[in-house]
Every structure is written in structure tokens, then in C-alpha cells.
Enzyme design. Structure first.
Site, PDB file in Angstrom:
ATOM      1  N   HIS A  18       0.885  -1.282  -0.028  1.00 16.51           N
ATOM      2  CA  HIS A  18       0.062   0.042  -0.008  1.00 16.51           C
ATOM      3  C   HIS A  18       0.809   1.273  -0.072  1.00 16.51           C
ATOM      4  CE1 HIS A  18      -3.780   2.355   1.014  1.00 16.51           C
ATOM      5  NE2 HIS A  18      -2.755   3.126   1.735  1.00 16.51           N
ATOM      6  N   GLU A  19       1.768   1.182   1.056  1.00 10.99           N
ATOM      7  CA  GLU A  19       2.600   2.476   0.901  1.00 10.99           C
ATOM      8  C   GLU A  19       3.588   2.603  -0.167  1.00 10.99           C
ATOM      9  OE1 GLU A  19       2.179   4.735   2.904  1.00 10.99           O
ATOM     10  OE2 GLU A  19       0.758   3.699   4.207  1.00 10.99           O
ATOM     11  N   HIS A  22       1.947   4.594  -2.825  1.00  8.67           N
ATOM     12  CA  HIS A  22       2.209   5.886  -2.759  1.00  8.67           C
ATOM     13  C   HIS A  22       3.379   6.585  -3.273  1.00  8.67           C
ATOM     14  CE1 HIS A  22      -1.917   6.192  -0.963  1.00  8.67           C
ATOM     15  NE2 HIS A  22      -1.708   5.434   0.127  1.00  8.67           N
TER      16      HIS A  22
END
Length: 349
Positions: A18-19, A22
Site C-alpha cells: 500500500h505505502e 503512494h
């Protein structure tokens, strides 16, 4: 102890993906990333590479990608807030997209491990015994035939066997209006009842398995990703509308317990591994869908503010947006704490 280790590994991978979403898109958009961390709390390991500090932190819960000018004004031309709104939108949704992409990749792996690719084609009907030709399936009596591809049930598009299971076990009256493809033509069958008179089971037919090839595997994996995401969305709607209650929710404690159960579910290592992959698929896609909800404090809430900025052609005042996100995060933390206590109560009760 094993279930806690597995939980840390699974959550760690899901959060990292997820990170990283980004982080990767921020870098592509020319945004300065100050910190990239896996875990929260004090740093265990850290390394400065270029402009970004990478760190592993003590508590294996969460993580973050800290961008220049993300939550405060910055004069740096590469600050998050100084980039075009469409680039910021891409960065915000990238985390959820990567979670859903991870789910797709894991479905591909799981499908490759199966003996055949699942389908929604009727492969046969239940009989009194393996050697008997007497059909005990009521759906056969209602007009369903071997080779029929089930397209819709009560108006819901059917992509995978999971969709079939959901409809069969969540229906109230036990009667279905279904659309099947037979000999290249779509046929509607009304008031179909699925019931095996020999076993009193609602599942009275078998699904045909397709031969594995790259096209079949990728096609099914795409459909199953969409199907899983849709089931999560339907469950969220059911929760809001009151079909499910607070006690039906599970938090971190409940998920750890589910991971432990999954690890013990199979008789062989292969079966246990496949069950764990299945659970990981659900968790990562669930995280992706949930993060896209327009709730303050989540990626979806931030995206909503960017959408408002795109329409108004000017941003909402940072202090106002910050207050909204702070309130949203506080409410989410309260919900997580409440669900955690509920999980503990179920565990010891």
C-alpha cells in the site's frame, strides 16, 4: 505463536504494498518523499538514500510515506501541495490500487496451484451415489442442464463460483430467476430451486473446471478480483443498512484469529498455504476498497477534497481539511478500539 508471526508477515506485506504504491507514484510525479517507513514507533533500522529516509520501526502495525508539503505548506516546487491536482489524485489512489493489484496477483498464483480453472458452467448434478444415475438435484427439475453457463441470478451478474455461493446462501425465499447461456443463446429460467434431496444441501450441482492456460488463468483472476471487491462493497452496504450488526465486525484480534484458523485448516501444507492466500486476498482487497471510501482520514477522504478542489479550481483551506481528517481519524480509532474489545470478548467468552 505461529499465528502472530503469520499475521505480522501478512499485514507487513499488505501495508508495504500500500505505502509503496503512494511512494512509487509520488516519485513518478516528481514529488519529494522525505520518509518511507514500515511499522510505527521508534526506528529499529534506518538508511538515508538520496532525499528519502527509509526505516523499519518497532511496532509492526501500519507504515507511512511522508511527502514534502503533504500536510503543510511548502515553497519547494516538488512539494505535494504544489503539484497539479490530477497528479495528487494519482498518488492518493495508488495505495488502494496496489492492494487490489496484490489481490489479483495472489489470485493468479492460487489459480495456477489448482488442478483446473473454476467456471460458472454446470458440470453435472448430484445423484443418489457416485454409481447412481438418479438425479437428486431440484435445479435439474426446474430446467437447469449440464453445460449451462450461469450468467445472472436474481439480476446479479455472476462472474465466479464465489458469486454463486453468495447468492445461494444469502437468499431468503430459496427461489431464483436465473439467466444461462445454452448453445450460444441466453435463456431465462424462473423460480429455480437449488436443493439436493439426498443430502438436504442447497448446492445440488457441480461446477465444470476448465483446462489451465494463460488466457483462462488471467481471465478468471480478473473476474475473481472484481467479484471479491464487489462482495466487500455489498457487505459494507449491508452493514450500513442494518443487515449485519456491530458484532459481525472483526478487527485486528479477529483477523489474527482467522489467520490462525486458516493456517490449521488444511490437512497438508499445500492446503493450509492456499487457505492463507485466500484470506490474504480478502484482506488486501478489503483494505483497498475500504481506503477508497470517502471517509475523512482515509485515502478516499483525501481524494474527495482533491475532487472538490478540481471542481472549485481552488483548494479547501488546509486547516479546515486537517480538522476534518483529524476528527475522522479519531472516530476510526474509536471504532477500531471498540471492535477490538468486541473481538476479545468473543475470544474469552
Amino acid at each position: 505463536m505461529l499465528k502472530y508471526i503469520l499475521a505480522i508477515i501478512i499485514f507487513g506485506v499488505i501495508i508495504f504494498i500500500h505505502e509503496f504504491g503512494h511512494f512509487f507514484v509520488a516519485k513518478l510525479c516528481g514529488i519529494k518523499v522525505n520518509k518511507f517507513a514500515l511499522g510505527m514507533g521508534p526506528k529499529i533500522l534506518k538508511k538515508q538514500i538520496g532525499e528519502t529516509e527509509y526505516s523499519l520501526r518497532l511496532f509492526p502495525v501500519g507504515g507511512f510515506c511522508a511527502m514534502e508539503g503533504e500536510d503543510q505548506e511548502s515553497e519547494n516546487s516538488r512539494a505535494f501541495g504544489n503539484k497539479p491536482v490530477w497528479k495528487r489524485m494519482l498518488v492518493i489512489v495508488a495505495g488502494a490500487f496496489m492492494n487490489i493489484l496484490l489481490g489479483f496477483v495472489l489470485i493468479v498464483i492460487l489459480t495456477c496451484m489448482r488442478s483446473a480453472v473454476p467456471s460458472t458452467i454446470v458440470g453435472g448434478f448430484n445423484t443418489q451415489s457416485e454409481t447412481s444415475e438418479v438425479i437428486t438435484a431440484q435445479s435439474y427439475e426446474c430446467g437447469l442442464r449440464e453445460g449451462d453457463e450461469i450468467i445472472k441470478m436474481d439480476g446479479m451478474r455472476i462472474f465466479t463460483p464465489s458469486d454463486l455461493s453468495y447468492q445461494l446462501y444469502s437468499d431468503d425465499d430459496g427461489k431464483f430467476d436465473i439467466v444461462v447461456k445454452r448453445d450460444g443463446k441466453k435463456i431465462t429460467l424462473n423460480d429455480v430451486i437449488f436443493h439436493d434431496s439426498a443430502t438436504d444441501s442447497v448446492v445440488d450441482f457441480q461446477i465444470k473446471g476448465l483446462n489451465k492456460n494463460p488466457l483462462n488463468v488471467l481471465a478468471f483472476s480478473g473476474k475473481d478480483t472484481v467479484s471479491t471487491a464487489r462482495m466487500i462493497w455489498i457487505s459494507l452496504v449491508d452493514l450500513v443498512t442494518g443487515k449485519y450488526g456491530f458484532n459481525d465486525l472483526s478487527g485486528p484480534v479477529g483477523l489474527v484469529g482467522a489467520i490462525g484458523d486458516a493456517a490449521d485448516a488444511g490437512e497438508t501444507f499445500r492446503e493450509s498455504f492456499m487457505t492463507l492466500i485466500n484470506l490474504t486476498i480478502f484482506i488486501t482487497i478489503n483494505l483497498g476498497i475500504f481506503n477508497l471510501l470517502p471517509i475523512p482520514g482515509l485515502d478516499g477522504g483525501r481524494f474527495l477534497f482533491l475532487l472538490i478542489e478540481a471542481v472549485r479550481r481552488k483548494p479547501v483551506k488546509p486547516e479546515h481539511e486537517g480538522i476534518v481528517h483529524l476528527i475522522g481519524m479519531a472516530l476510526l480509532m474509536m471504532l477500531i478500539v471498540a471492535v477490538t474489545f468486541s473481538d476479545i470478548k468473543k475470544l474469552i467468552g
